[in-house]
Design a protein around this motif. Structure first.
Motif, PDB file in Angstrom:
ATOM      1  N   ARG A   1      29.972 -53.996 -48.448  1.00 60.97           N
ATOM      2  CA  ARG A   1      29.348 -53.141 -49.442  1.00 60.97           C
ATOM      3  C   ARG A   1      30.231 -53.016 -50.678  1.00 60.97           C
ATOM      4  O   ARG A   1      31.349 -52.529 -50.596  1.00 60.97           O
TER       5      ARG A   1
ATOM      6  N   ALA B   1      26.251 -56.448 -50.083  1.00 59.66           N
ATOM      7  CA  ALA B   1      25.261 -55.548 -50.678  1.00 59.66           C
ATOM      8  C   ALA B   1      25.907 -54.897 -51.887  1.00 59.66           C
ATOM      9  O   ALA B   1      26.927 -54.216 -51.763  1.00 59.66           O
ATOM     10  N   LEU B   2      25.335 -55.151 -53.046  1.00 60.56           N
ATOM     11  CA  LEU B   2      25.904 -54.621 -54.286  1.00 60.56           C
ATOM     12  C   LEU B   2      25.166 -53.350 -54.693  1.00 60.56           C
ATOM     13  O   LEU B   2      23.944 -53.291 -54.667  1.00 60.56           O
ATOM     14  N   SER B   3      25.932 -52.345 -55.045  1.00 61.90           N
ATOM     15  CA  SER B   3      25.350 -51.101 -55.518  1.00 61.90           C
ATOM     16  C   SER B   3      25.967 -50.791 -56.870  1.00 61.90           C
ATOM     17  O   SER B   3      27.180 -50.681 -56.990  1.00 61.90           O
ATOM     18  N   THR B   4      25.130 -50.693 -57.902  1.00 60.59           N
ATOM     19  CA  THR B   4      25.685 -50.454 -59.232  1.00 60.59           C
ATOM     20  C   THR B   4      25.220 -49.115 -59.790  1.00 60.59           C
ATOM     21  O   THR B   4      24.104 -48.679 -59.544  1.00 60.59           O
TER      22      THR B   4
ATOM     23  N   TYR C   1      30.568 -51.417 -54.392  1.00 58.87           N
ATOM     24  CA  TYR C   1      30.098 -50.416 -55.359  1.00 58.87           C
ATOM     25  C   TYR C   1      30.775 -50.730 -56.685  1.00 58.87           C
ATOM     26  O   TYR C   1      31.998 -50.686 -56.772  1.00 58.87           O
TER      27      TYR C   1
ATOM     28  N   GLN D   1      16.399 -50.111 -62.276  1.00 57.93           N
ATOM     29  CA  GLN D   1      17.568 -50.976 -62.485  1.00 57.93           C
ATOM     30  C   GLN D   1      17.245 -52.058 -63.520  1.00 57.93           C
ATOM     31  O   GLN D   1      18.034 -52.356 -64.405  1.00 57.93           O
TER      32      GLN D   1
ATOM     33  N   GLN E   1      32.666 -39.894 -53.012  1.00 57.61           N
ATOM     34  CA  GLN E   1      33.064 -38.540 -52.622  1.00 57.61           C
ATOM     35  C   GLN E   1      32.099 -37.983 -51.580  1.00 57.61           C
ATOM     36  O   GLN E   1      32.488 -37.283 -50.669  1.00 57.61           O
ATOM     37  N   SER E   2      30.800 -38.332 -51.731  1.00 57.21           N
ATOM     38  CA  SER E   2      29.796 -37.887 -50.765  1.00 57.21           C
ATOM     39  C   SER E   2      29.814 -38.735 -49.501  1.00 57.21           C
ATOM     40  O   SER E   2      28.939 -38.591 -48.665  1.00 57.21           O
ATOM     41  N   GLY E   3      30.762 -39.647 -49.410  1.00 58.30           N
ATOM     42  CA  GLY E   3      30.905 -40.404 -48.182  1.00 58.30           C
ATOM     43  C   GLY E   3      30.150 -41.713 -48.143  1.00 58.30           C
ATOM     44  O   GLY E   3      29.908 -42.262 -47.078  1.00 58.30           O
ATOM     45  N   ALA E   4      29.767 -42.251 -49.303  1.00 56.74           N
ATOM     46  CA  ALA E   4      29.087 -43.547 -49.311  1.00 56.74           C
ATOM     47  C   ALA E   4      30.004 -44.603 -48.690  1.00 56.74           C
ATOM     48  O   ALA E   4      31.195 -44.635 -48.981  1.00 56.74           O
ATOM     49  N   PRO E   5      29.444 -45.453 -47.805  1.00 55.86           N
ATOM     50  CA  PRO E   5      30.276 -46.388 -47.048  1.00 55.86           C
ATOM     51  C   PRO E   5      30.618 -47.644 -47.828  1.00 55.86           C
ATOM     52  O   PRO E   5      30.117 -48.712 -47.539  1.00 55.86           O
TER      53      PRO E   5
ATOM     54  N   PHE F   1      23.341 -42.884 -48.043  1.00 54.11           N
ATOM     55  CA  PHE F   1      23.754 -44.186 -48.567  1.00 54.11           C
ATOM     56  C   PHE F   1      23.496 -45.290 -47.555  1.00 54.11           C
ATOM     57  O   PHE F   1      24.355 -46.099 -47.237  1.00 54.11           O
TER      58      PHE F   1
ATOM     59  N   ARG G   1      17.523 -50.154 -52.285  1.00 54.93           N
ATOM     60  CA  ARG G   1      16.939 -50.429 -53.601  1.00 54.93           C
ATOM     61  C   ARG G   1      15.459 -50.789 -53.425  1.00 54.93           C
ATOM     62  O   ARG G   1      15.074 -51.940 -53.353  1.00 54.93           O
TER      63      ARG G   1
ATOM     64  N   GLN H   1      29.500 -40.802 -55.507  1.00 49.81           N
ATOM     65  CA  GLN H   1      28.884 -41.327 -54.276  1.00 49.81           C
ATOM     66  C   GLN H   1      29.947 -41.527 -53.199  1.00 49.81           C
ATOM     67  O   GLN H   1      29.733 -41.201 -52.028  1.00 49.81           O
TER      68      GLN H   1
ATOM     69  N   ARG I   1      27.562 -37.813 -45.045  1.00 48.01           N
ATOM     70  CA  ARG I   1      28.581 -38.203 -44.062  1.00 48.01           C
ATOM     71  C   ARG I   1      29.720 -37.206 -43.975  1.00 48.01           C
ATOM     72  O   ARG I   1      30.492 -37.221 -43.015  1.00 48.01           O
ATOM     73  N   ASN I   2      29.863 -36.355 -44.990  1.00 49.80           N
ATOM     74  CA  ASN I   2      30.947 -35.380 -44.958  1.00 49.80           C
ATOM     75  C   ASN I   2      30.569 -34.110 -44.211  1.00 49.80           C
ATOM     76  O   ASN I   2      31.391 -33.226 -44.038  1.00 49.80           O
TER      77      ASN I   2
ATOM     78  N   ASN J   1      21.751 -46.696 -54.536  1.00 50.32           N
ATOM     79  CA  ASN J   1      20.996 -47.819 -55.099  1.00 50.32           C
ATOM     80  C   ASN J   1      21.613 -49.110 -54.578  1.00 50.32           C
ATOM     81  O   ASN J   1      22.218 -49.867 -55.298  1.00 50.32           O
ATOM     82  N   ILE J   2      21.476 -49.310 -53.252  1.00 55.57           N
ATOM     83  CA  ILE J   2      22.150 -50.446 -52.621  1.00 55.57           C
ATOM     84  C   ILE J   2      21.151 -51.579 -52.441  1.00 55.57           C
ATOM     85  O   ILE J   2      20.124 -51.408 -51.786  1.00 55.57           O
ATOM     86  N   GLN J   3      21.496 -52.713 -53.006  1.00 56.65           N
ATOM     87  CA  GLN J   3      20.602 -53.859 -52.976  1.00 56.65           C
ATOM     88  C   GLN J   3      20.313 -54.273 -51.530  1.00 56.65           C
ATOM     89  O   GLN J   3      21.209 -54.369 -50.703  1.00 56.65           O
TER      90      GLN J   3
END
Lengths: 238, 221
Positions: free
Chosen positions: A23, A50-53, A25, B179, A64-68, B82, B171, A62, B65-66, B165-167
């Motif tokens: 992943r 997997a790209l997240s932009t 980001y 996007q 900070q919110s725990g995005a993996p 996410f 997404r 994100q 997740r937190n 917004n993970i492809q």
């Protein structure tokens, strides 16, 4: 709870079959150059990505919110420092540098900064591209005349889309955004000393599984691709 | 193209997973009178009027997740922020009001005397529900599922906040179109727009058909 259990079952059934992707980001400005690079790397290494932009600050929030995330790329040093300070990213690498330009729609008759009329688009106040733009406009004595007409966009790609479609008279974007883009014309290149250095940083996260992707991005093949997209190589190791 | 397939998966899962809650809540709200009836009704419907971004943020506070719950779920392989699961949850919660609304209307429209009739023929309450009430309400439930699917298909705000917004993972069509608005060439946006219009229109036509079926069913018991 029952609902969550039901979702759990369904998801593990439908998703467990495919391998977990790496992943990534990344700051919005990197999206276009990074997409083909990641596809090529996936083909070579056999690992899906997997790209997240989003804008750099949104990526930070994100995480900070725990995005993996496995790999995170920011468009400036300050936000990367924040990630490292909080333990959300580690061992950052200065990957590339960028420049800052003022562009007008390709068919705009404007030939000089003094002729500029109408709204000018800048990226948001917290977004690196927006911060650099403000610094550069101030340093070159343009802030007072232009700031009342400034329209802030979500991130630098939003701003680029506005100016490409002629929705604003001008926009301050990265050199890479104007590179190979027939819809905009560079009216002015900001001097590198007019703003803090535009550095693109990449770092892995504490529990990352990147299968060498970060290293691959610093290697000559990837660097050549990225400089073709208009980035400049990182000046010197930090 | 992967965005269209992803949206379909998200919408379908939201419609399937929402069936039990929508059926239970719809029946409860239509048939039972209890303390907190109004509160429950408002609580179920609130995602319909709450700004979706706020719904997403609230969900993130609960299953991020937190948080204790979100962390535990992520540990057992079910991350609801996410992740694909987050996109499904966002679509589910935002679509549930329409689902429950439709289910409730279906249950309300059924003449309680039919159930009483079944009772006089010796059917216990459970059997009355499964053999009489539920089959009569089925088209209405299906209509609700179609609405929830369609609403989930277009979900944007809550998805962007909760799932990012993970492809290939979160997404969906909405996020992909947004996007692509940032891409001056705008390539591929036409396909996504066409897919949205076709899917949404198809869902609403199906909804119309199911509604008519529901009415016919109640006229000819």
């Amino acid at each position: 709870m029952l609902l969550l259990a039901a979702i759990a079952c369904t998801l593990s059934c439908t998703r467990a079959l495919s391998e977990e992707p790496v992943r990534v980001y990344a700051a919005a400005s990197l999206g276009p150059a990074l997409t083909p690079l990641l596809e090529a790397w996936s083909q070579d290494s056999g690992h899906p990505t997997a790209l997240s932009t989003a804008s750099t600050p949104r990526i930070v929030s994100q995480l900070q919110s725990g995005a993996p995330a496995d790999l995170v790329l920011t468009a400036d040093t300050t936000w990367m420092q924040l990630l490292v300070d909080n333990g959300w990213a580690q061992s950052p690498v200065h990957l590339l540098s960028n420049t800052l330009v003022l562009v007008v729609p390709a068919d705009s008759p404007v030939q000089a900064l003094a002729e500029l009329q109408g709204p000018i688009a800048l990226a948001g106040e917290q977004v690196p591209a927006g911060r650099y733009a403000e610094q550069a406009l101030r340093a070159e004595g343009l802030w007072a005349s232009l700031s009342p007409r400034a329209r802030r966009g979500d991130n630098v790609r939003t701003v680029l889309a506005w100016v490409s479609r002629g929705q604003v008279s001008a926009a301050v974007v990265y050199g890479t955004d104007a590179h190979n883009n027939s819809k905009v014309r560079v009216l002015h290149r900001f001097a590198p000393e007019s703003h803090s250095p535009i550095e693109i940083w990449a770092a892995s996260t504490p529990d990352a599984q990147d299968f060498g992707l970060l290293r691959a991005l610093s290697e000559p093949t990837a660097q050549t691709h990225l400089t073709t997209a208009g980035f400049s190589p990182a000046a010197s190791a930090p | 193209m992967s965005a269209v397939w992803l949206s379909l998966q998200v919408g379908l899962l939201a419609a399937v997973l929402g069936l039990m809650p929508a059926m239970a809540l719809g029946y409860l709200l239509a048939r039972k009178r209890f303390l907190g009836h109004g509160l429950l009704s408002a609580l179920v419907l609130v995602p319909m009027v709450l700004p979706p971004v706020v719904t997403g943020l609230l969900l993130l506070e609960v299953v991020g997740r937190n948080t204790a719950l979100g962390g535990a779920l992520a540990d057992i392989g079910l991350p609801l922020s996410f992740s694909f699961g987050g996109a499904v949850l966002a679509a589910l919660i935002v679509g549930l009001p329409l689902y429950v609304w439709s289910a409730r209307a279906a249950f309300t429209a059924i003449d309680p005397r039919l159930e009483q009739l079944a009772a006089t023929l010796g059917a216990p309450p459970k059997q009355q529900f499964w053999r009489v009430t539920l089959p009569l309400a089925l088209p209405g439930l299906a209509a609700g599922a179609v609405l929830a699917f369609a609403r989930g298909l277009g979900e944007f705000g809550a998805t962007a906040v909760l799932a990012g917004n993970i492809q290939g993972e979160t997404r969906t069509i909405s996020l992909a179109v947004y996007q692509l608005l940032e891409d001056p060439s705008g390539q591929g946006v036409g396909l996504l727009v066409a897919a949205s219009v076709i899917l949404s229109m198809g869902a609403l036509l199906a909804f119309e058909g199911l509604n008519r079926w529901q009415q016919r069913r109640l006229e000819q018991p």
